[in-house]
Design a protein around this motif. Structure first.
Motif, short mmCIF file in Angstrom:
data_model
loop_
_atom_site.label_atom_id
_atom_site.label_comp_id
_atom_site.label_asym_id
_atom_site.label_seq_id
_atom_site.Cartn_x
_atom_site.Cartn_y
_atom_site.Cartn_z
N TRP A 122 6.12 -5.14 4.25
CA TRP A 122 4.95 -4.96 3.39
C TRP A 122 4.70 -6.16 2.48
O TRP A 122 3.71 -6.17 1.74
N TRP A 123 5.56 -7.15 2.47
CA TRP A 123 5.52 -8.21 1.46
C TRP A 123 4.14 -8.88 1.37
O TRP A 123 3.64 -9.12 0.27
N ASN A 124 3.53 -9.13 2.49
CA ASN A 124 2.24 -9.84 2.49
C ASN A 124 1.03 -8.91 2.65
O ASN A 124 -0.10 -9.39 2.73
N LYS A 125 1.28 -7.62 2.69
CA LYS A 125 0.16 -6.67 2.75
C LYS A 125 -0.54 -6.59 1.41
O LYS A 125 0.05 -6.87 0.37
N LYS A 126 -1.79 -6.16 1.43
CA LYS A 126 -2.53 -5.91 0.20
C LYS A 126 -2.55 -4.42 -0.10
O LYS A 126 -2.52 -3.59 0.81
N VAL A 127 -2.62 -4.08 -1.38
CA VAL A 127 -2.59 -2.68 -1.79
C VAL A 127 -3.72 -1.90 -1.15
O VAL A 127 -3.54 -0.75 -0.71
N GLU A 128 -4.90 -2.50 -1.03
CA GLU A 128 -6.05 -1.79 -0.48
C GLU A 128 -5.86 -1.43 0.99
O GLU A 128 -6.58 -0.58 1.53
N ASP A 129 -4.87 -2.05 1.66
CA ASP A 129 -4.60 -1.76 3.06
C ASP A 129 -3.59 -0.62 3.24
O ASP A 129 -3.29 -0.25 4.37
N LEU A 130 -3.07 -0.09 2.13
CA LEU A 130 -2.04 0.94 2.19
C LEU A 130 -2.62 2.33 1.94
O LEU A 130 -3.62 2.48 1.25
N SER A 131 -1.95 3.33 2.49
CA SER A 131 -2.32 4.71 2.21
C SER A 131 -1.93 5.06 0.78
O SER A 131 -1.20 4.31 0.10
N LYS A 132 -2.38 6.22 0.33
CA LYS A 132 -2.06 6.67 -1.03
C LYS A 132 -0.55 6.79 -1.22
O LYS A 132 -0.01 6.36 -2.25
N GLY A 133 0.14 7.36 -0.24
CA GLY A 133 1.58 7.50 -0.34
C GLY A 133 2.30 6.17 -0.34
O GLY A 133 3.28 5.98 -1.08
N MET A 134 1.83 5.22 0.47
CA MET A 134 2.44 3.88 0.51
C MET A 134 2.23 3.17 -0.83
O MET A 134 3.14 2.50 -1.33
N GLN A 135 1.06 3.32 -1.41
CA GLN A 135 0.80 2.74 -2.73
C GLN A 135 1.75 3.32 -3.78
O GLN A 135 2.24 2.61 -4.66
N GLN A 136 2.01 4.62 -3.66
CA GLN A 136 2.90 5.27 -4.62
C GLN A 136 4.33 4.74 -4.47
O GLN A 136 5.05 4.59 -5.47
N LYS A 137 4.75 4.43 -3.26
CA LYS A 137 6.06 3.82 -3.05
C LYS A 137 6.15 2.47 -3.76
O LYS A 137 7.14 2.16 -4.42
N VAL A 138 5.12 1.67 -3.60
CA VAL A 138 5.08 0.34 -4.25
C VAL A 138 5.16 0.51 -5.76
O VAL A 138 5.93 -0.19 -6.45
N GLN A 139 4.41 1.45 -6.28
CA GLN A 139 4.39 1.64 -7.73
C GLN A 139 5.73 2.17 -8.23
O GLN A 139 6.16 1.84 -9.34
N PHE A 140 6.39 2.99 -7.44
CA PHE A 140 7.72 3.48 -7.81
C PHE A 140 8.70 2.32 -7.92
O PHE A 140 9.47 2.23 -8.88
N VAL A 141 8.68 1.42 -6.95
CA VAL A 141 9.56 0.24 -7.00
C VAL A 141 9.27 -0.59 -8.24
O VAL A 141 10.18 -1.04 -8.94
N ALA A 142 7.98 -0.79 -8.54
CA ALA A 142 7.61 -1.56 -9.74
C ALA A 142 8.13 -0.90 -11.01
O ALA A 142 8.46 -1.58 -11.98
N THR A 143 8.25 0.42 -11.00
CA THR A 143 8.70 1.16 -12.17
C THR A 143 10.19 0.99 -12.43
O THR A 143 10.63 0.93 -13.58
N VAL A 144 10.98 0.89 -11.36
CA VAL A 144 12.45 0.92 -11.52
C VAL A 144 13.13 -0.41 -11.26
O VAL A 144 14.34 -0.53 -11.49
N VAL A 145 12.41 -1.42 -10.81
CA VAL A 145 13.04 -2.66 -10.36
C VAL A 145 13.81 -3.38 -11.48
O VAL A 145 14.80 -4.07 -11.23
N HIS A 146 13.40 -3.20 -12.73
CA HIS A 146 14.08 -3.88 -13.84
C HIS A 146 15.23 -3.05 -14.42
O HIS A 146 15.77 -3.38 -15.47
#
Length: 311
Positions: A122-146
């Motif tokens: 997914w590294w080079n994918k854009k958010v607009e190309d993802l489903s709602k669930g896939m976007q939520q996965k990305v946002q979850f990672v952003a929440t916990v990565v630090h």
């Protein structure tokens, strides 16, 4: 971890929070519950210092909440907060560095999470190309990565199918076992039962229920049981001073009674009466679920299915 004291928040003619106090224990999973418009999001925004309370105080690890604490908090909002046109890998690096990670730290941790969540390509994918669930996965990672000490999750299962919802649930539990304190806001009461140690219920800006899940459920027990017996030709009548019958379901094979035991009597007393009369197949106490308690508290009435269906 978090002490919330007498929080008041007013928006024009609407009071969003009215003298709300509660405590979130360090290392716990804490459920923030309430119907739409109750004030949950207002409280979350105050904890994240997006807005400030009109009065009241919040303490983080014994110190008054301040901008210094922002780096120790991870926040997954219900609304998507991602840049739709930006590549996901680049976006994750940017967000991680905003939380204080170096470029190298951010890259290593993001790759680790992408592997865990099966997001390697997914590294080079854009958010607009993802489903709602896939976007939520990305946002979850952003929440916990630090690796935040306090993680605030607002409807974290939104958009997920059952398989991915279970993956996120297991990651939440793993983060908690690793020492993270989690505030969990959701309308999915079954998730509250599975995950939360304690809850607070807010309705119409006021706190109406607060405590450990097991203590709250015990407090709402009503000495009500379901008894199934395999003697359908025998009719069991209520016994004054011992038990009343709330509901009866009869089939050709068995009869199921929902009974309420009288004060100062126990299920053993009922069994002593029933065993000589019928062949008991199953006996189960009916304990209200968090869903039942939520409905009862918000509507000020016992749900119709509290006695008849929930156990």
């Amino acid at each position: 971890m978090l002490e919330i004291k007498n929080i008041v928040k007013q928006y024009a003619n609407h009071r969003a929070l009215d003298d709300v106090s509660t405590q979130v224990e360090s290392g716990s999973i804490f459920g923030l519950l309430g119907p739409n418009g109750a004030g949950k999001t207002s409280l979350i925004r105050i904890i994240n210092q997006i807005t400030a309370p009109d009065s009241g105080e919040i303490y983080f690890d014994g110190n008054r909440l301040s901008p210094d604490h922002i780096g120790r908090i991870g926040y997954l909002p219900e609304e998507r907060g991602l840049y739709k046109k930006m590549a996901i890998g680049e976006q994750m690096l940017y967000l991680a560095q905003l939380k204080g990670l170096s470029s190298q730290q951010a890259t290593e941790r993001i790759k680790h999470w992408f592997e865990k969540m099966e997001m390697q390509n997914w590294w080079n994918k854009k958010v607009e190309d993802l489903s709602k669930g896939m976007q939520q996965k990305v946002q979850f990672v952003a929440t916990v990565v630090h690796q935040p000490d306090l993680i605030i999750l607002d409807e974290p299962f939104s958009g997920f199918d059952p398989v991915n919802a279970n993956i996120i649930k297991e990651e939440i539990l793993a983060l908690n076992r690793g020492g993270a304190t989690i505030i969990f806001s959701t309308h999915r009461m079954e998730s509250v039962e599975e995950l939360c140690d304690s809850i607070v219920l807010i309705n119409k800006s006021k706190k109406i229920l607060d405590g450990k899940v097991k203590d709250i459920k015990n407090a709402y027990r009503s000495n009500t049981y379901r008894v199934n017996y395999l003697t359908p030709d025998v009719s069991v009548a209520p016994v004054e001073g011992l038990f009343s019958i709330v509901h009866t379901v009869a089939t050709e094979e068995s009869v199921t009674l929902t009974i309420k035991i009288a004060d100062r009597k126990t299920i053993n007393d009922v069994l002593i009466y029933l065993i000589p009369i019928v062949q008991i197949h199953e006996l189960r106490e009916i304990v209200p679920s968090i869903h039942d308690i939520f409905v009862q508290q918000v509507t000020n009435q016992t749900p119709h299915n509290l006695i008849e269906t929930h156990e």
